[in-house]
Scaffold this active site. Sequence first.
Site, short mmCIF file in Angstrom:
data_model
loop_
_atom_site.label_atom_id
_atom_site.label_comp_id
_atom_site.label_asym_id
_atom_site.label_seq_id
_atom_site.Cartn_x
_atom_site.Cartn_y
_atom_site.Cartn_z
N GLU A 87 0.87 -1.17 0.00
CA GLU A 87 0.00 0.00 0.00
C GLU A 87 0.92 1.22 0.00
O GLU A 87 1.80 1.33 0.86
CB GLU A 87 -0.89 0.01 1.25
CG GLU A 87 -1.86 1.17 1.20
CD GLU A 87 -2.72 1.31 2.45
OE1 GLU A 87 -2.66 0.45 3.33
OE2 GLU A 87 -3.45 2.32 2.51
N ARG A 97 6.13 -12.94 9.10
CA ARG A 97 6.75 -11.69 8.73
C ARG A 97 8.11 -11.58 9.40
O ARG A 97 8.38 -12.24 10.40
CB ARG A 97 5.86 -10.50 9.07
CG ARG A 97 5.55 -10.32 10.53
CD ARG A 97 4.40 -9.35 10.74
NE ARG A 97 4.81 -7.97 10.53
CZ ARG A 97 4.25 -7.16 9.62
NH1 ARG A 97 3.26 -7.58 8.88
NH2 ARG A 97 4.65 -5.92 9.49
N LYS A 148 4.85 0.77 8.88
CA LYS A 148 4.95 2.03 8.15
C LYS A 148 4.34 3.17 8.94
O LYS A 148 4.82 4.29 8.88
CB LYS A 148 4.27 1.88 6.77
CG LYS A 148 5.15 1.16 5.77
CD LYS A 148 4.49 1.10 4.41
CE LYS A 148 3.40 0.07 4.40
NZ LYS A 148 2.66 -0.02 3.17
P1 ATP Z 1 3.18 -2.00 7.47
O1 ATP Z 1 2.55 -2.53 8.70
O2 ATP Z 1 4.63 -1.71 7.57
O3 ATP Z 1 2.40 -0.90 6.83
P2 ATP Z 1 1.96 -3.71 5.68
O4 ATP Z 1 1.90 -5.19 5.72
O5 ATP Z 1 0.72 -2.98 6.00
O6 ATP Z 1 3.17 -3.25 6.51
P3 ATP Z 1 1.97 -3.40 2.90
O7 ATP Z 1 2.50 -2.27 2.11
O8 ATP Z 1 0.53 -3.64 2.89
O9 ATP Z 1 2.50 -3.15 4.33
O10 ATP Z 1 2.77 -4.74 2.60
C1 ATP Z 1 3.18 -5.15 1.32
C2 ATP Z 1 3.61 -6.57 1.41
O11 ATP Z 1 4.75 -6.68 2.23
C3 ATP Z 1 2.54 -7.44 2.02
O12 ATP Z 1 2.40 -8.62 1.26
C4 ATP Z 1 3.05 -7.74 3.39
O13 ATP Z 1 2.61 -8.99 3.80
C5 ATP Z 1 4.56 -7.67 3.21
N1 ATP Z 1 5.21 -7.30 4.44
C6 ATP Z 1 4.99 -6.20 5.19
N2 ATP Z 1 5.74 -6.23 6.30
C7 ATP Z 1 6.48 -7.36 6.25
C8 ATP Z 1 7.45 -7.97 7.11
N3 ATP Z 1 7.81 -7.40 8.24
N4 ATP Z 1 7.98 -9.15 6.74
C9 ATP Z 1 7.61 -9.72 5.58
N5 ATP Z 1 6.72 -9.22 4.75
C10 ATP Z 1 6.14 -8.05 5.06
MG MG Z 2 -0.85 -2.39 6.07
#
Ligand code: ATP
Ligand code: MG
Length: 811
Positions: free
Chosen positions: A55, A281, A291
């Site tokens: 996102e 993760r 983020k």
């Molecule tokens: P954040 O909580 O940092 O915003 P998010 O999962 O909401 O992380 P997205 O931009 O939606 O962020 O994630 C994009 C992809 O990266 C998703 O498929 C998510 O599962 C993966 N991802 C995010 N954080 C991690 C992590 N710590 N380890 C592995 N994969 C991750």
């Molecule tokens: Mg998210």
Amino acid sequence: MVTQEKATEKITEKNVEKNEATTATESVDFIRTVVNEDMRTGRYDGKVITRFPPEPNGYPHIGHAKSISLNFGLALEYGGRCHLRMDDTNPTTEDEEYVRALQDAVHWLGFDWGKHLYYASDYFPQLYAFAEQLILDGKAYVDSLNEEEIREYRGTVTEPGRESPYRNRSVEENLDLFRRMRAGEFADGAHVLRGKGDMASPNMKMRDPLFYRIRHAHHYRTGDEWCIYPMYDFAHPLSDAIEGVTHSICTLEFENNREIYNWLADNLLEEPRPHQYEFARLNLDYTIMSKRKLLQLVQENHVNGWDDPRLSTIAGLRRRGVTPEAIRAFCDKIGVSKANSRVDIALLDHCIRDDLNTKAPRVMAVLRPLKVVITNYPAGQTEALEASFWPRDVPKEGSRPVPFARELYIEQDDFMENPPKGFHRLVPGGEVRLRYAYIITCDDVIKDAAGNVVELRCSYAPESRGGAAVDGRKVKGTIHWVSAAHAVPVEVRLYDRLFTTSNPEEVEEGKRFQDYISTHSLEVLSHSLVEPSVASANLGDRLQFERQGYFVVDSVDSKPGALVFNRIVELRDSWAKVAQVENEPAVASSVREPKASASKTTVQKSPPEAAPDSNTGNRKSRTELRDEVRAQQPELAARLTRYTTELGLPFEDADVLTGDLDLARFFEDALAVHANAKSVANWVLNEVLREAKENAITSLRFGGAQLGQLVALIDDRTISSTAAKEVFAELMAQGGDPQAIVVARGLQQVSDAAQLLPLIDSVIAANAEKAAQYRAGKTGLLGFFVGQAMRQAGGKANPQLLQTLVQQQLA
Ligand code: ATP
Ligand code: MG
């Protein structure tokens, strides 16, 4: 045409060969196991299409790197492709700046989406059409409860929910309301579109999931065209489907969302359709991976922007001088599993050093200078000493002349007036060797009025030039230096952990994660000196300052003639220690002389490996706790080494397996029965530990040996992985002998072609039209036939054999 018997014989033979080949090399994680299985069954006609779906609401971090490596890596390995999709369905937080940051990060890491850059917001019209379809099919309805009522009606984990009074609106009314929502007739929150799930489902996510909500908000790409926006749970699976994704890989927190994913697929899609898989993760000690929290750090000025080198953002790591190769190696090392854990930051540092070792030339820099005058060296004389850029173990060549003169600078902490025992550097009256140059003796210590040492008067031994041995002199220490007249002043920035606690995502009650921000995560040294060869370094160049660490020329703040260096990583490798513990009893390391490279700062700050409890109140990571267990039980430490080296397990797995003696024993008992370490480890970590939850491994109704038998049955393809789950469930419930359970439940795979051929023929006969299409070139239908035949075989057919037979019968 060959007779059936002959054909069968041939295929079975071929099959056995193939089986052996795959079993011998099969040491893959659970995702690759799934992909291999899909390749075998032809589910997607040999295609592997993955996607990385961020996102665009912040900068990507090293956790995203894990996901990027996995998704793009899979596509490369299987000759498929990986899409970069902006999951931009939430108008209020998204921005073009973040889109660029995400693209930069993927490219910088070395991956390429080619022409497959997509935006979920481009699918709004298609998603809307899917929603109307659900309404027409009576599967979705417009709910007019408000947010709070919706929550209340949903029930709790222990109580079922209640159906909304609007749930039974007619299709016509739903369609009318939904269209008017789209037309902008209602205010935010007035209505939502929900799927007709099951308000009593034990999975809360299935209690009539929300699919659309009204948001009168400007979207960074679609502008004001839409005032209803799809929810993640709705948009994500359908975006996957629109793009033809095969394997939709996400993190474990989406496990319960998978049921919605499948519900939508069942109601709107046809096989072959995408399937969702979840992996653990990445959590890294002393870093924040959200983020939202990263945004807070930036907005509240705890750091200097998204690329602050202390952040775990890709931009921060990049500016800090970390290489993409190091991050990819790190992602490979941690592997992919289903067990949530935290990774020790020392592992990342280790990967960074490992990569820079052969990339960064060695030079000399004095970070905190102390003046040295060589009293017996002629004033005004200069000589050039040849110094190699590379240490002996790096197969590279190159050197430069380093000027030597009467006035030099050495590192302040390479001199001690009252040294502790074992200090091998310069002391009053003592000797030390200057790297590439001479042995010097400290004759005199000059102090200022306040008693601070400001200068050393030394004499040099001309016959010791360039490292030559001098009779009768045993000089233990070698230190670095620069010539005062030739050195170039630079600014040096030393970075340390941004947080004082290893897990800043988990804070004490009443505290915020910001309360754990370290006050000394950045130290700026403005009087540092580098040897003259460094003056010509370019932005982004990486160097090793001998005995100090790896440094990079900061690409933002460096000016011509005024270079700024960021410390990428120190030289001391606390990671290597883990592997050494075996040969070196724990006590030895604590009395060892601190390595020469340990500067004052690091000694004061006592990294945990040197003094684990020095920062009272710091909670330890699980890896740290397991480290302590291993420090007390050398037997476990030895196993950690063996598991990562001999058995080739990813560190993350080996770490968990050796954090507890009973668990390690369980694992080895299984291994004794079935010697495939990766398969066994996968089962222990992903299935056994998950099911055992907090219970001790010794309290299970079965032991390692039984697990070993079970994994052996899967690996030799006696049973399918689905059947294995059934056997495992019985082992959990009442123990027993896996082989006997397989027999009692009739779970053996059918590997007898004579039994399978009639089933296949009947499937082909019942789908004559599709068979004709297949023969006309629509080979994508293979998966359909294999699937149908598998169903006929009650799921028990050997998938490889089945596929080969189906292909043969369709030919
Ligand atoms: P954040 O909580 O940092 O915003 P998010 O999962 O909401 O992380 P997205 O931009 O939606 O962020 O994630 C994009 C992809 O990266 C998703 O498929 C998510 O599962 C993966 N991802 C995010 N954080 C991690 C992590 N710590 N380890 C592995 N994969 C991750
Ligand atoms: Mg998210």
